[in-house]
Design an enzyme around this catalytic site. Structure first.
Site: not given
Length: 917
Positions: A350, A392, A660, A664, A728, A753, A757
């Protein structure tokens, strides 16, 4: 190829304004323009643009209540209040409830909601409450984390804004006072302002590399070429003029003196008046009406989706098996159904959306401290996966501070006349000024500046990347027109017919050409960049406009040489990137000799350099092998750079590109992760995923490490959760087959659970072992499945041991004693599930060689304490649990220790056989 380049740039423009969801990937802007959508744009807008196109300059400026010198600042402020900011809001910011809904609607939450409804329908209110709590915690945590990260991202993005040169008349207003210090005045009243500040009636200046910031009417233009391929489908950039079109021309896209928002300047210069801004532009009107949603899914999103559906498939297979097994063996199908639903919940990670969001947000904040602005969160993972960085040369490997080293004639003798020609050219050009021009301007003497003041500029032919030169035309003291041209040596020799030696003009013979090339190459081998200067005098012609065909029969005067030394940090940065498995490749338009010298100085292999002209002659197979074998590519044009990046991706590399310039942009867009700098041209910044406020390779090393740390923590959560949940379920299958009652009630599985979590909230803040950062990391859904099947059943061994303990030692072997049995497995199951986090989070020995971060340790201890308290405390009966005998806690540490030892041993076998990502 050029069409492809500009279509990519337009796509990036859409992404900037959050418009990708409004434009189908399969539908080009040309199709939209020709479709019914274009008809919906509105006749009034088309009439407005057509009227502007057919109205003389002076008349239209007057109609817009503007002036050729620009708007008065107070007038501009009033217009901004009327028209709003020059921004596209086709996708409005989500309201809080829309954002909450977005955080909820993922496959896992939808599945859990269905399960909660089923529980409510069967009157299992405890199950309903626990499942609903899971959904609420997951959704609210993600909502809070994303809201916080969005605020941080917006604050960072506001630091990087595209700007436009605007003529404004100073009024001493507060706005001008605030912005004057950060703007430049290339000429009177010309200021650099954010694009969002534009208003109708503004007079703007455009040059190569600029995005068109609004719908504009050209007032004057010089060799102006604009790319509107994504809009019209034209394969090449089109030339635009200031002249009024014929009365018969009313097609908005074909109006030669109209510039539309979202297109880009390829070369040339122009002055234009803004017609409409923001939502009132042609682009904005279309964006409001197109609702097609076909947003491109990134590689990161694809990886998350593959993993998510893998886990969902496991759920869809395992839950029915548990249902049938318990239904047939126990005979209570209602209880079996609830138990199968609990198993489905148990297999569902979850917290995955929240973990992904918070981990990426944490990475973005970290990079912001390193002066890296993340425009797209998913790019952080690509940073970590990157194994090839193309960059570059100028300003990245070098100091980005160019010094004029020499000004000589073709024989190598110092020549002030050559410097004067270079100064005149650099001073008068209004196109894309670069560091070479600035170095020339700074080197000029006072006499040169005085002489320049008497010269009048007549015209200009801007620079472009095909001819690699530019020219200005000035009036000399003797009333002649002098064309001064500068450019790359080879390209200049193509248009020169004579050479000046010792103040004498002589024909340029083949022998002299070879001597000139040899001289320039000697400079190159010394690490100097060489620019050739030529000129031609002729009579002044009234109102003559100069074009490319006028660049001929020039006299070659000499050279300007520039020194751009390597950065001290470049060699260290490249070595560091190599240590982390990133190969650095240099892609530059500069010549091979300068490139070779720089690469030699910083320790890159430079024995063989591949030139652009060699690439053009290669077969596909030769090219495929060349991009793998060699690290330095020189004399490249934009198409070469884009092609190299594409081939590296086809070779199964994750490719980053740092650049830049306008040349490019294609490679930046094609790369898996485009990286640019705050000082880059507009197109480069639009094409990039990351913006560096500091142009340094050392920053990239930090980005690579953080990208890998981010990905490692996301993968850590998925592997741990998937394997422990699968274990499990495997234990449940075994117990269901041999035990006459449910080994654990649905409420027990749900609470277990939920607690697990909650413990995982701290995973984004965990440490990552240094060894896990050494190599690039990618998604591997098949590897995850193998990991689940290998490690999941290990816990089942000790679950079965616990079953034996409860059955034979504590006598919990009848339906009447099932609560004792279930309590014993509840504690053991929760503790093993929580402790496995520390076993699988590292391939080292946990707690000894690698210890988790403090938040994760605290959460682990807290969840273990709650897990023991529930059966042993006053809430036990509410959860259908009971207190365990104290002797149980003698056996429990032995089981946990044995589990950890076996996991560690099998982990070594797994690493040896399959590796450890």
């Amino acid at each position: 190829m050029i069409r492809h380049l500009w279509e990519q740039l337009f796509s990036r423009f859409l992404k900037k304004y959050h418009l990708t969801r409004y434009f189908s990937k399969s539908m080009s802007f040309k199709q939209l323009h020709q479709s019914s959508y274009a008809q919906q744009v509105g006749d009034q807008l088309n009439k407005t643009l057509t009227h502007a196109s057919h109205t003389p300059n002076e008349v239209y400026i007057a109609e817009m209540s503007s002036q050729s010198a620009g708007l008065i600042e107070s007038d501009a402020e009033q217009r901004q209040m009327k028209y709003g900011l020059n921004e596209i809001h086709a996708e409005k910011p989500l309201t809080w409830w829309q954002h909450l809904w977005y955080c909820y609607k993922n496959p896992f939450n939808v599945l859990l909601t269905v399960l909660a409804v089923i529980c409510a329908y069967t009157d299992d209110m405890k199950g309903t409450i626990v499942i609903s709590a899971m959904v609420m915690i997951s959704t609210l945590l993600r909502f809070w984390q994303e809201a916080k990260s969005n605020q941080a991202a917006d604050a960072l993005k506001s630091m990087v804004s595209n700007k436009v040169s605007v003529f404004r008349q100073e009024t001493g207003s507060k706005y001008q006072a605030e912005h004057h210090a950060t703007t430049y005045q290339a000429q009177k009243n010309l200021f650099e302002l954010p694009i969002s500040q534009l208003v109708p009636g503004d007079i703007i200046r455009l040059c190569a590399g600029d995005l068109i910031p609004a719908d504009c009417r050209i007032l004057d233009a010089k060799d102006l070429f604009v790319s509107q391929a994504a809009m019209t489908g034209e394969s090449l950039p089109v030339e635009k003029f200031a002249t009024i079109p014929s009365d018969q021309q009313h097609d908005t896209m074909a109006l030669d003196n109209i510039l539309l928002m979202g297109t880009s300047v390829v070369s040339g210069t122009a002055t234009a008046i803004v017609i409409t801004t923001g939502q009132q532009t042609y682009f904005g009107a279309l964006a409001q009406r197109v609702t097609n949603n076909d947003q491109t899914v990134t590689s990161f999103q694809k990886g998350v989706n593959r993993v998510s559906w893998l886990l969902i498939r496991f759920t869809l297979v395992m839950a029915p098996i548990v249902l049938l097994l318990n239904g047939f063996t126990k005979g209570d199908w209602t209880e079996a159904c609830l138990f199968a639903l609990s198993i489905a919940v148990g297999l569902t990670p979850e917290m995955l959306p929240m973990i992904v969001t918070s981990t990426l947000a944490k990475g973005a904040v970290f990079l912001s401290h390193k002066k890296v602005i993340v425009k797209r969160l998913d790019a952080i993972q690509n940073f970590g996966a990157m194994d090839v960085l193309c960059t570059d040369k100028t300003g990245t490997l070098t100091q980005d501070k160019i010094i004029l080293s020499k000004h000589t004639d073709v024989l190598g003798n110092t020549s002030d006349a050559v410097l004067m020609l270079g100064y005149m050219n650099s001073y008068h050009q209004t196109g894309l000024k670069n560091l070479l021009d600035l170095a020339v301007l700074e080197h000029a003497t006072m006499d040169m500046k005085k002489h320049q003041a008497t010269a009048e500029k007549l015209d200009e032919i801007p620079f472009d990347f095909n001819r690699r030169r530019m020219s200005v035309v000035v009036k000399t003291a003797d009333e002649r027109a002098r064309m001064i041209t500068k450019g790359a040596v080879e390209e200049m020799l193509q248009i020169c017919t004579h050479v000046e030696i010792n103040q004498q003009v002589i024909p340029l013979t083949g022998e002299r050409i070879e001597s000139i090339i040899a001289q320039s190459q000697r400079y190159n081998r010394d690490g100097l960049r060489v620019i050739a200067i030529g000129y031609r005098d002729h009579d002044i012609e009234t109102n003559k406009a100069y074009h490319l065909e006028d660049e001929q029969a020039l006299i070659l005067a000499g050279f300007l040489t520039f020194l751009d030394p390597p950065k001290d940090s470049s060699a260290k940065a490249i070595q560091a990137l190599h240590r982390y498995g990133v190969t650095v490749k240099v892609l530059t338009g500069d010549n091979e000799f300068v490139t070779q010298k720089v690469c030699h100085d910083i320790g890159l292999p430079h024995q063989h350099i591949v030139l652009g002209e060699e690439i053009d002659r290669m077969s596909d197979q030769e090219f495929k092998e060349a991009v793998e074998k060699y690290q330095i590519f020189a004399k490249l044009n934009p198409i070469h750079k884009e092609r190299i990046v594409s081939q590296l991706k086809a070779n199964d590399h994750v490719v980053g590109f740092l650049g830049d310039g306008i040349n490019d942009a294609a490679a930046l867009r094609t790369a898996d992760i485009g990286i640019s700098v705050d000082t880059a041209v507009d197109i480069a910044k639009e094409s990039a995923d990351l913006i560096l406020l500091e142009k340094s390779l050392m920053v990239l090393e930090q980005g690579v490490i953080e990208g890998r740390r981010t990905f490692a923590n996301i993968l850590k959560y998925i592997k741990i959760t998937a394997s422990s949940n699968f274990g499990n379920v495997f234990s449940v299958l075994v117990a269901s087959a041999f035990i006459p009652f449910l080994p654990m009630l649905p409420i027990h599985l749900l609470v277990q659970n939920l607690l697990y979590d909650v413990s995982q909230i701290a995973v984004p803040f965990d440490h990552v072992d240094e060894e896990s950062l050494q190599s690039p990391q990618r998604w591997d859904a098949s590897g995850l499945g193998r990991f689940m099947i290998f490690f999941g059943p290990i816990s089942s061994i000790f679950d079965i041991t616990t079953f034996f303990l409860m059955w034979h030692i504590f006598g919990a072997n009848t339906p009447a004693e099932q609560t004792l049995f279930q309590s014993g497995w509840f504690i053991e199951g929760l503790l093993t599930q929580t402790l496995i986090v520390h076993m699988i989070r590292t391939k080292k020995i946990p707690f000894i060689q690698s210890c988790a971060a403090l938040p994760l340790l605290v959460m682990t201890v807290m969840i273990i304490a709650i897990g023991i308290f529930l059966p042993m405390g006053p809430l036990a009966s509410y959860f259908s649990l009971q207190a365990l005998p104290l002797s149980y806690f003698v056996y429990l540490p032995i089981i946990l220790l044995a589990y950890m030892l076996l996991t560690q041993l099998l982990k070594k076998f797994y690493i040896k056989r399959y590796g450890w990502q």
